[in-house]
Design a protein around this motif. Sequence first.
Motif, PDB file in Angstrom:
ATOM      1  N   ASP A 533     -44.546  63.274-104.462  1.00 43.02           N
ATOM      2  CA  ASP A 533     -45.381  64.486-104.402  1.00 43.02           C
ATOM      3  C   ASP A 533     -44.462  65.688-104.553  1.00 43.02           C
ATOM      4  N   ARG A 534     -44.768  66.582-105.507  1.00 40.37           N
ATOM      5  CA  ARG A 534     -43.877  67.715-105.755  1.00 40.37           C
ATOM      6  C   ARG A 534     -43.814  68.669-104.561  1.00 40.37           C
ATOM      7  N   LEU A 535     -44.809  68.614-103.655  1.00 41.85           N
ATOM      8  CA  LEU A 535     -44.809  69.484-102.481  1.00 41.85           C
ATOM      9  C   LEU A 535     -43.971  68.907-101.333  1.00 41.85           C
ATOM     10  N   ALA A 536     -43.366  67.730-101.558  1.00 40.59           N
ATOM     11  CA  ALA A 536     -42.567  67.102-100.507  1.00 40.59           C
ATOM     12  C   ALA A 536     -41.363  67.940-100.119  1.00 40.59           C
ATOM     13  N   VAL A 537     -40.934  68.847-100.991  1.00 42.31           N
ATOM     14  CA  VAL A 537     -39.809  69.705-100.667  1.00 42.31           C
ATOM     15  C   VAL A 537     -40.116  70.600 -99.476  1.00 42.31           C
ATOM     16  N   ASP A 538     -41.384  70.897 -99.256  1.00 40.19           N
ATOM     17  CA  ASP A 538     -41.777  71.706 -98.100  1.00 40.19           C
ATOM     18  C   ASP A 538     -42.161  70.840 -96.909  1.00 40.19           C
ATOM     19  N   ALA A 539     -43.006  69.835 -97.151  1.00 42.90           N
ATOM     20  CA  ALA A 539     -43.443  68.972 -96.057  1.00 42.90           C
ATOM     21  C   ALA A 539     -44.074  67.717 -96.622  1.00 42.90           C
ATOM     22  N   ALA A 540     -43.590  66.583 -96.129  1.00 44.84           N
ATOM     23  CA  ALA A 540     -44.138  65.292 -96.544  1.00 44.84           C
ATOM     24  C   ALA A 540     -44.402  64.450 -95.308  1.00 44.84           C
ATOM     25  N   GLU A 541     -45.384  63.583 -95.416  1.00 46.03           N
ATOM     26  CA  GLU A 541     -45.676  62.670 -94.316  1.00 46.03           C
ATOM     27  C   GLU A 541     -44.505  61.701 -94.127  1.00 46.03           C
ATOM     28  N   GLY A 542     -44.293  61.289 -92.876  1.00 48.21           N
ATOM     29  CA  GLY A 542     -43.311  60.234 -92.641  1.00 48.21           C
ATOM     30  C   GLY A 542     -43.760  58.942 -93.302  1.00 48.21           C
ATOM     31  N   GLY A 543     -42.827  58.190 -93.835  1.00 45.68           N
ATOM     32  CA  GLY A 543     -43.156  56.949 -94.521  1.00 45.68           C
ATOM     33  C   GLY A 543     -42.154  56.638 -95.598  1.00 45.68           C
ATOM     34  N   ARG A 544     -42.496  55.645 -96.437  1.00 45.64           N
ATOM     35  CA  ARG A 544     -41.554  55.239 -97.466  1.00 45.64           C
ATOM     36  C   ARG A 544     -42.223  55.168 -98.818  1.00 45.64           C
ATOM     37  N   ILE A 545     -41.392  55.397 -99.854  1.00 45.98           N
ATOM     38  CA  ILE A 545     -41.851  55.254-101.233  1.00 45.98           C
ATOM     39  C   ILE A 545     -40.886  54.319-101.950  1.00 45.98           C
ATOM     40  N   TYR A 546     -41.316  53.847-103.143  1.00 47.43           N
ATOM     41  CA  TYR A 546     -40.529  52.873-103.905  1.00 47.43           C
ATOM     42  C   TYR A 546     -40.286  53.460-105.291  1.00 47.43           C
ATOM     43  N   ASN A 610     -38.849  58.764 -95.425  1.00 42.78           N
ATOM     44  CA  ASN A 610     -38.893  60.052 -94.740  1.00 42.78           C
ATOM     45  C   ASN A 610     -39.270  59.803 -93.288  1.00 42.78           C
ATOM     46  N   TRP A 611     -38.398  60.223 -92.375  1.00 40.52           N
ATOM     47  CA  TRP A 611     -38.665  59.976 -90.964  1.00 40.52           C
ATOM     48  C   TRP A 611     -39.703  60.962 -90.434  1.00 40.52           C
ATOM     49  N   PRO A 612     -40.546  60.533 -89.482  1.00 40.93           N
ATOM     50  CA  PRO A 612     -41.439  61.482 -88.799  1.00 40.93           C
ATOM     51  C   PRO A 612     -40.641  62.342 -87.838  1.00 40.93           C
ATOM     52  N   ASP A 613     -41.180  63.538 -87.528  1.00 44.71           N
ATOM     53  CA  ASP A 613     -40.520  64.402 -86.555  1.00 44.71           C
ATOM     54  C   ASP A 613     -40.603  63.780 -85.170  1.00 44.71           C
ATOM     55  N   PRO A 627     -39.523  68.081 -94.866  1.00 48.59           N
ATOM     56  CA  PRO A 627     -39.047  67.942 -96.244  1.00 48.59           C
ATOM     57  C   PRO A 627     -38.558  66.530 -96.539  1.00 48.59           C
ATOM     58  N   ALA A 628     -38.833  66.072 -97.757  1.00 44.19           N
ATOM     59  CA  ALA A 628     -38.400  64.749 -98.196  1.00 44.19           C
ATOM     60  C   ALA A 628     -37.908  64.834 -99.627  1.00 44.19           C
TER      61      ALA A 628
END
Length: 826
Positions: A533-546, A610-613, A627-628
Amino acid sequence: MTSFVEKLRWKFLALLLAAGSLVKANAADEPINFHTQVVPILQSTCIKCHTGREAKGGLRMETREQLMAGGDSGAVVTVGSGEKSLLWQLAAGKEADRIMPAQGPRLTEEQLAIVKRWIDEGATWEEGFRFKSTEPKPLPPRIVELPPMPSGIAGDHPIDRILGHYLESHGIEQSQLVDDRMYLRRVSMDLVGELPSEELAATFLADKAADKRAKLVAQLLADRQAYAEHWLSFWNDHLRNAYRGTGFIDGGRKQITTWLYQALVDNKPYDKFVHELISPVPGSEGFSTGIVWRGTVNASQRPEMQAAQNIGQVFLGTNLKCASCHDSFVNHWKLTDAYGLAAVFAEKDLEIHRCDKPTGETATPGFVYPQLGAISSQLPRAERMKQLADLMVHPENGRLARVMVNRLWSQLMGRGIVEPLDDLDQDPWSSDLLDWLAVDLANHGYDLKHTLALICTSRAYQMPAVDAPKAEEAEYLFRGPIVRRMSAEQFVDAAAVLTASRPAKPAIDLPVVNDDGAKPADIKFAGRWIWNDRLAVDAAEGGRIYLRKTFELKSAVKRAFAVVSCDNQFELFVGGKKVASGNVWNEPTVVEITRDLAVGSNTVAAIAINWPDVEGNNGTEIKGKNPAGFVASLAIELDSGKWLNIGSDPSWLVASAKPEGDWTSPSYDDKGWSKAAQVAPIDGVPWRLANTLQERAQQVAGTRAFAQVRAAVVNDDALMRALGRPNREQVVTRRDSVATTLQALELTNGSTLDDMLTRGAKHWLTQEKTSPEMLVTRIYEQAVGRAPTTSEREIAVTVMGNQPDVNGVKDLLWIVLMLPEFQLVY
C-alpha cells in the motif's frame, strides 16, 4: 533416508568406534615390548624430571646404566622383581608422601602392570637407546652454512639443500613429487584453508610454466582475506581468543579479534606482532590481561601468572605452569622464574606462593632469560611490559624465531622439527634446518608469509604424504609431509561450499579488506521502499506481506550480494533458499548470494513484517498503525565483469495473504499476485537511509569482507566442537587429530551437518537440470577435484535414483563428505 545409506552410515559409525577400541589379541601372553609399551610410559611420566644435570632426586634415566645406578634413595630397579623395585612402588603409590609422578596424571593400572612385568622380565633395554635430555638449549641465533644440493636433485632450494643430504643419508627416495592436482589441494588447504575453486584449478592445471607452483603459492598468499580468516583459527587457539564464553559477561575477559584479524590482513611482522601482544596497543590488550576467573582460584591462575604461562608457552615454547606452583618437575624452570615474569604484569607487589601457600617473599620482575637484559621493578606496569616486549624481540633471542618456524613447519608438514611443540628444549631431528629457518625468518623482517612460501615451494613439502610415525619408532625420521585430517573449520568450510550453506554473517564485525579487482564505482544501490500500500509510509497495519521478483541471467555469475532493510523485520530468499534475515531497519543487512544464482531464471523473495505498536503500562500489544517499508538491492557481477543491479521497485509482486506452495522458487506461478507499491524513494522519510545503503553497497563491492563467511569467524556449533574446535579458555597449540566417538556420532547423525546436507540437496537440484550422472560428476569434481570412478558413479546413481529428490542427493552428499579423500589432506 534410503536403506542403503542408512546401513552405510551405521557401518561408518561402527568402523570409527572399532578403530578406537582395537586391542592386541593375547597381549598378556607376549613379552613386554620396550619400545611400544615401556618407552611411552617413561617418556610421559618420568623422563622430564629425570634427565639432565639437575635430575630430580639424583636419578637420571637417559640410559639403562643411569637407571640401574639409582639416585639419592639408592637403587630404584630390582631386576626380576617389579614389586620390590622402588620405581614401581612409588608409581603404585605405596608411599603416600612420595607418589610418582609428583605432577600430572598417575599411572593407570594397565601402565603399572606393564612396568611391573617389564622389570620382572629383566628390564630389557635396546642397545644404544637413549632418552633425550631436557637441559635448556642455547639461546642466540645460530648461523648455518648451506651445503650444496645433492647430485641428481634438481633445483637450488635452501630447505632442500639441507634436507637433501639428510634424506640421502637415510636412504629415503626424494625424486618423486606429488602431481599438480594433489599439490593444488594440499597447498590451498594449508595456506588459505579452502578447497581450490574450479576456476583456480582449471587455470593452474592448464598452466605449462615451470614456476607454476611458486606462482600459485604467491597467488594464495596474496589473498589477504582468505589468508587472514584461515590463520585466524590458528592464532585464536594460541592466544585463547574467543568471540564468546567465560569472562565476557562480567568484563573479566576481552577479545582481540579486530586487532588480530587486521594484523593478519596486513601480514604484520612477527616481532612487531609479539611486541604488541606483550606491550599492548589499543585492541591487543586482551591477551596479556588474561581471564579473570569467577570465584576462588589458585595463586597459579591469577591473571599475571596466566600472562607468564601463556607467553612462555606460545612465544618461547616452554612450560611455566609447573613452575607457577613450585620448582618445575618437568623442566629446568624455578618458581622464582615464573613469578618474576608474572610480576612484570602485576599492578602491585606480587607475593610468591608455593603450592598455593604464601611464602612472604615478593617477586622481582624479570625475564626468564636474564642474559638478554633486566626489567626495572621501579617502573610502572606499562613500562615494565614494554621492557619485556623489547627483550622478547631482542636480536639475541633466537628462541622467538625458532619457536615460530617450528610451529609453521608442523602446521604444513604434520609434525614439528622439535616435538613436543611446547618444549623446544627437546632435540630437533634437524638442528640445521630449525636454525637456518629461524635466522632466515629474522633476516626477512619476521615475514611469516615468506617462511610459508619458502616451505611450500620446497621439494620436501611436495613429496608424497606419509602416515604418521609408528609408536615403535625410537627416533622420528622425516620422509615427507604427514597425512592430516581437516581442521573443524576446514571441514565446515568445505562442506558449506559443497552444500551452498555459508553462514549469513560473521560473529563479529571485521575490518574491511580492500580488493584491488573490485569496482565500487559501478555499484549503485538500486532499491526503493515498497509495500503493498503506497500509504504505508505514513501508517500501515501490523502484519506481514510476501514479495517476489523474477529475473533472467544470461551468463555465469562471478559474485553477487544483496543489501536489505525493512521496517520492521524481514526474511530474504534467493532461488528458493533463505539467505538472510534482519529486524533493525537502520542497520542494513548484507549477504553474499553468489552460489544462490544460476544461469537462466532466478527469483528473489521476501517476507516483510510490520510490527504493531506497544502501548500501555502493562506492555500488551495493541494492533495499531505505523510506517512500514521494505528496500533491497542486488548487485551481481557477471563473468564479463559487468555489474547488474536489481532493486526493489513497483515491478516486484506482492501478496498480502500467505501463498500456498513454494512461492520463493523461480518456477512458482505468481499470476494472481499484485504489483508492489512504491512508498518512498531511497532517501524517503521517515527512514533517510540513502547514504547508509549506498555506503554498504559500495563497501561490499570493494571488498570481500561480507562475502563467503568462513567458519573461523562465526561462533562454534555442535559440529565444530565435535571436530575439535576448542573453547579457547586455555592455550591450544595443537589440536588432537585422533577420531573420537563424539565425532563419529556427530558426522553420522548430527543435526548441524544434516541441515547443511538438506540445504545442499535443494541447491544442487536447483542448479543442475541435467542427468543424474552429470549431477554426480559435478558434485565429485567440486568435492575432491576429480570425476567419479565408474563404480562410484554407479553407486551414486543407485542411491539417488533416476529422478533425484532431496533425500537422494542428500545421501550422495553425505557419502562424499565421508570419503577419506575429502576429509584428509594428503
